[in-house]
Structures are given as C-alpha cells and as structure tokens.
Design a protein around this motif. Structure first.
Motif, PDB file in Angstrom:
ATOM      1  N   LEU A  52      -1.501 -30.620  12.581  1.00  0.00           N
ATOM      2  CA  LEU A  52      -0.564 -31.185  13.560  1.00  0.00           C
ATOM      3  C   LEU A  52       0.849 -31.254  13.002  1.00  0.00           C
ATOM      4  N   VAL A 184       3.805 -19.253  27.555  1.00  0.00           N
ATOM      5  CA  VAL A 184       3.053 -20.442  27.135  1.00  0.00           C
ATOM      6  C   VAL A 184       2.010 -20.148  26.049  1.00  0.00           C
TER       7      VAL A 184
ATOM      8  N   ASP B  30      -9.371 -36.091  29.195  1.00  0.00           N
ATOM      9  CA  ASP B  30      -8.327 -35.368  28.475  1.00  0.00           C
ATOM     10  C   ASP B  30      -8.557 -35.502  26.973  1.00  0.00           C
ATOM     11  N   GLY B  31      -8.679 -34.383  26.316  1.00  0.00           N
ATOM     12  CA  GLY B  31      -8.920 -34.359  24.876  1.00  0.00           C
ATOM     13  C   GLY B  31      -8.068 -33.292  24.218  1.00  0.00           C
ATOM     14  N   TYR B  33      -8.072 -30.066  20.720  1.00  0.00           N
ATOM     15  CA  TYR B  33      -8.767 -29.167  19.790  1.00  0.00           C
ATOM     16  C   TYR B  33      -8.721 -29.747  18.380  1.00  0.00           C
ATOM     17  N   LEU B  54      -6.578 -19.048  23.289  1.00  0.00           N
ATOM     18  CA  LEU B  54      -6.740 -19.812  22.057  1.00  0.00           C
ATOM     19  C   LEU B  54      -6.322 -21.260  22.275  1.00  0.00           C
ATOM     20  N   GLN B  56      -5.043 -24.748  20.042  1.00  0.00           N
ATOM     21  CA  GLN B  56      -4.486 -25.181  18.755  1.00  0.00           C
ATOM     22  C   GLN B  56      -4.599 -26.703  18.631  1.00  0.00           C
ATOM     23  N   SER B  58      -2.562 -29.015  18.241  1.00  0.00           N
ATOM     24  CA  SER B  58      -1.631 -29.841  19.007  1.00  0.00           C
ATOM     25  C   SER B  58      -1.566 -29.440  20.485  1.00  0.00           C
ATOM     26  N   HIS B  59      -2.507 -28.623  20.923  1.00  0.00           N
ATOM     27  CA  HIS B  59      -2.670 -28.400  22.360  1.00  0.00           C
ATOM     28  C   HIS B  59      -3.573 -29.495  22.920  1.00  0.00           C
ATOM     29  N   THR B  60      -3.418 -29.775  24.206  1.00  0.00           N
ATOM     30  CA  THR B  60      -4.338 -30.712  24.836  1.00  0.00           C
ATOM     31  C   THR B  60      -5.303 -29.949  25.733  1.00  0.00           C
ATOM     32  N   ARG B  62      -8.274 -30.329  28.908  1.00  0.00           N
ATOM     33  CA  ARG B  62      -8.893 -31.149  29.955  1.00  0.00           C
ATOM     34  C   ARG B  62     -10.355 -30.743  30.039  1.00  0.00           C
ATOM     35  N   THR B  82      -9.959 -26.805  30.393  1.00  0.00           N
ATOM     36  CA  THR B  82      -8.680 -26.124  30.592  1.00  0.00           C
ATOM     37  C   THR B  82      -7.765 -26.451  29.423  1.00  0.00           C
ATOM     38  N   ARG B  84      -4.438 -27.282  28.544  1.00  0.00           N
ATOM     39  CA  ARG B  84      -3.333 -27.718  29.402  1.00  0.00           C
ATOM     40  C   ARG B  84      -2.001 -27.099  28.981  1.00  0.00           C
ATOM     41  N   ASN B  85      -1.914 -26.618  27.753  1.00  0.00           N
ATOM     42  CA  ASN B  85      -0.671 -25.969  27.325  1.00  0.00           C
ATOM     43  C   ASN B  85      -0.546 -24.552  27.877  1.00  0.00           C
ATOM     44  N   THR B  86      -1.688 -23.854  27.925  1.00  0.00           N
ATOM     45  CA  THR B  86      -1.639 -22.449  28.324  1.00  0.00           C
ATOM     46  C   THR B  86      -2.231 -22.196  29.711  1.00  0.00           C
ATOM     47  N   LYS B  88      -5.311 -21.724  30.268  1.00  0.00           N
ATOM     48  CA  LYS B  88      -6.539 -20.934  30.147  1.00  0.00           C
ATOM     49  C   LYS B  88      -7.768 -21.827  30.334  1.00  0.00           C
TER      50      LYS B  88
END
Lengths: 302, 105
Positions: A52, A184, B30-31, B33, B54, B56, B58-60, B62, B82, B84-86, B88
């Motif tokens: 992080l 993104v 909401d969680g 990686y 992918l 990461q 610091s991505h969140t 759902r 999902t 939430r950053n990308t 995908k």
C-alpha cells in the motif's frame, strides 16, 4: 497521510542513493534500468500491507476516499434499485480497510505471528469458512444480483431496463462524470510490469537464492517464497505448514529479502511513473473528481 | 425469496413476547485485494486462462457472492466481485481478497 510520508521518505532515500530515474517522451518503451538502492541495512522495514506504500498507490484512492465513494455509490445504487422495482433495497455500511495479512508484494508473508498462527492461510478466510460451516450463509437472489451487476449470468429482471453494468455500473459512471477519460487499468499494468522487473532484478534474484539456501538449511526446499506459499495446503493450517511458514519469515528476516524487494520495486515504479506522468496525472485527476462528485452526492442526494 | 423482502421481514421479529433482531441480508460487501496483480478470472478456477483484469492492494473490490472453485493455499472459496477502480467483474480466490461475504452465488 502515513502513506505519503512513507513514500516521500523512500523517494528521498533512493535519491540519496543516486536514484534519478527520470525519463520522458519516447523513453516509455525503453527497457527499465535497474534502480539504485541504498545499502540493505539502511532500507526501511517491510511489514504487512507494505504494498500500500509503493509509489503507484498514490494514484489510487486512499482508504478514507474509498469510504466516501462507497457511501455515495450506495445512495446512487439504492435509487437505481428502487427504479428497477427493488423498493426496500438498502446499501450496506461501508467496510473499514481490512488488515492485510501479507506484505501485499509477490514475496508474501513477512509477519512471524501470522506464520506461527495461520501459516499461509488468510485469517479472514479461515473465519469466513467457519461461519459458513456454522450455517451463516444465505443464497443470493439472482434477480437482485442481475440488477446490481448487469451480469446476465444471473438472469435478466423481466420488464426492467437494467443499465450497463447494472446499478453498480451506473453509480460508477455517475461519479466519473465531468472527470478526464483516464486509463483506469494503467496503474495495474504498471504495477505488474514493475513486479516482473523486480523478480528478474539481479539483486532480487541473488537475495531470493540466499533465502532458498536458508530454507534448505532448515530442511525445506523451495526456489522462491511464492513456491512455498502457493502449494496445495490443507483447508486449515497444519503444524507442518506453520513450520515452513515460520522458517520462511525467519529466512526473509535473515536475508533482508523484503527490504531489498520493496526498495527495488519502488525504484522501478518510480521509473514507470516518470515515463507515464501525463497519463497517471489523468488517473489522479479522475480519482479527485470522483471524490468531489461523491461529496456532492452525499451533500445533495444522488 | 428476494433479499429485500428478507430484510423487510426480518428486521424485527416478535418471538414469544420478546423482540429479537435478525441480521439483515447484505447485498454486497466492499472489500479489497490482499495481494498485488490479483487475477480476476471469468470462472472460479486457476486453470481458466481468461483473465479479465488485475486487482492491486490499494484497489477496492465490491464482493457480490462466494462460490467454490479450485483450491488456492488451502482455500476453496472464490468471490464474484467488481474491481471498483477498473470496473472489471469476475472471480478471484478469497485468499487474495479481504472482506467477508456470506452470500452464496
């Protein structure tokens, strides 16, 4: 705040060590240059969640920003769900950032207590599994899931005009309105590129070999930490697994593998940031726009 | 039965003259990686080469629901989620996610 202080400190450390990996223009496609690194003894300790603190994390939401966005999206999703006939649908409370049980880097666990108690298992997954065996689960309502995600794998709510990506997709789009059309997935691709360069870096290869020798001396034969962590473990941690995980962390401590790995990866990420500055600035602007839009939604309603 | 109905019906139950509060159904959690470069796959199986994106640290993420799949580090559960950053959407092993979803896909 903590993240920025840490990154700033690391950046200063790398610069002191002669790491000036500025690149621009057509340099974007050139091979990465092994970054300079401070002596291992001068590198910061690496603990759970260290990933992080990597430089590219500055281009993603902070935990606080993610909470604001989650609350705003919940409101937008609720309005969308009501429009689709789910009149009493309620969004969940935003989750707090979970405790990461590994470094988050490809080298895996670094905490001795984690290794001793859980081996290579996620403590949260063990708890979730126990809840499921205790009958705490419920079956998903597929019509609701289809409305939320727009995924036709779960069917299509009859007579409903489900937006692309479902109500969740609609919420994400609304929060991105007015922001730049940023790539993104860029930060993820750059993270992956930096991770691969790190794993192939001569200094990392050397210290991983030292870790492997340390493990062999303890009676465990693995070439890499990922090989140790990734084998087929039992559903719950066994004594054998915990013994290997404990040796793994001890060998990482002895060789200072996590510190070298982190320092090298941070160096590669800084190079990639310099080479992709403009596109990453757009990503950051999009993040800021989302947070601003989320604040407006919370203040005024969706 | 729709979760919304469960929620509405289960919020307060009168049992033998006393009130018992039941846990409401949760539509999602909401969680995020817990690892870097977490593969988001089309199906809950490491042999599925269709990687949709992918995740990461610091991505969140759902989390919508969980389902059994191929075992990763002793963990057989995968979450449909999902990024939430990308944006995908797909499956990742729970051992690489944080957030406790108890809704079965």
């Amino acid at each position: 705040m903590k993240q920025h202080q840490w990154v700033a400190g690391l950046a200063a450390l790398l610069l002191l060590a002669g790491c000036g990996d500025e690149a621009s223009g057509d340099a974007a496609n050139e091979p990465l240059v092994p970054p300079s690194l401070a002596p291992a003894s001068a590198l910061p300790e690496v603990s759970d969640g260290a990933a992080l603190e990597l430089p590219l994390a500055a281009y993603r939401h902070s935990a606080e920003q993610a909470t604001v966005i989650s609350r705003a999206e919940g409101l937008i999703i609720q309005q969308c769900m009501r429009r689709l006939g789910f009149a009493t649908w309620q969004p969940p409370a935003p989750a707090r950032q979970g405790r990461l049980w590994t470094s988050g880097l490809d080298l895996g666990i670094v905490d001795m207590e984690q290794a001793t108690r859980y081996g290579y298992h996620s403590p949260e997954s063990i708890a979730a599994d126990a809840e499921r065996r205790g009958g705490a689960t419920r079956k998903a309502d597929h019509a609701e899931l289809a409305a939320l995600t727009g995924d036709d794998e779960f069917g299509v709510p009859p007579g409903k005009d489900v937006p692309a990506g479902g109500c969740s997709g609609e919420a994400a789009r609304k929060l991105r309105e007015g922001g730049p059309d940023a790539d993104v997935e860029l930060d993820g691709r750059l993270s992956e590129q930096a991770g691969k360069a790190t794993a192939a870096d001569e200094r990392v290869v050397t210290v991983v070999a030292a870790w492997s020798e340390c493990m062999a001396a303890a009676g465990h034969r693995y070439r890499t930490p990922a090989e140790a962590a990734g084998q087929e473990w039992a559903p719950t941690p066994t004594a054998a697994e915990r013994a290997i995980a404990t040796a793994d962390v001890r060998c990482k401590e002895q060789t200072r593998l996590p510190q070298i790995w982190f320092g090298v990866q941070a160096g590669y990420e800084n190079q990639l940031i310099a080479r992709n500055r403009e596109a990453l600035d757009e990503v950051r602007a999009q993040v800021e726009n989302e947070v601003e839009r989320a604040g407006q939604v919370l203040a005024n309603g969706a | 039965m729709r979760k919304a109905k469960i929620f509405a019906g289960a919020a307060v139950l009168a049992l033998g003259g006393s009130l018992a509060v039941a846990a409401p159904a949760v539509a999602y959690v909401d969680g995020g990686y817990s690892g870097s470069n977490v593969r988001i796959r089309q199906t809950p199986n490491t042999s599925d080469t269709r990687v949709l994106g992918l995740g990461q640290t610091s991505h969140t993420a759902r989390l919508w629901c969980f389902t059994p799949g191929s075992t990763v580090s002793g963990d057989p559960w995968w979450d449909y989620h999902t990024n939430r950053n990308t944006g995908k959407v797909g499956y990742s092993s729970e051992t690489l996610l944080w957030g406790n979803i108890q809704t079965e896909c």
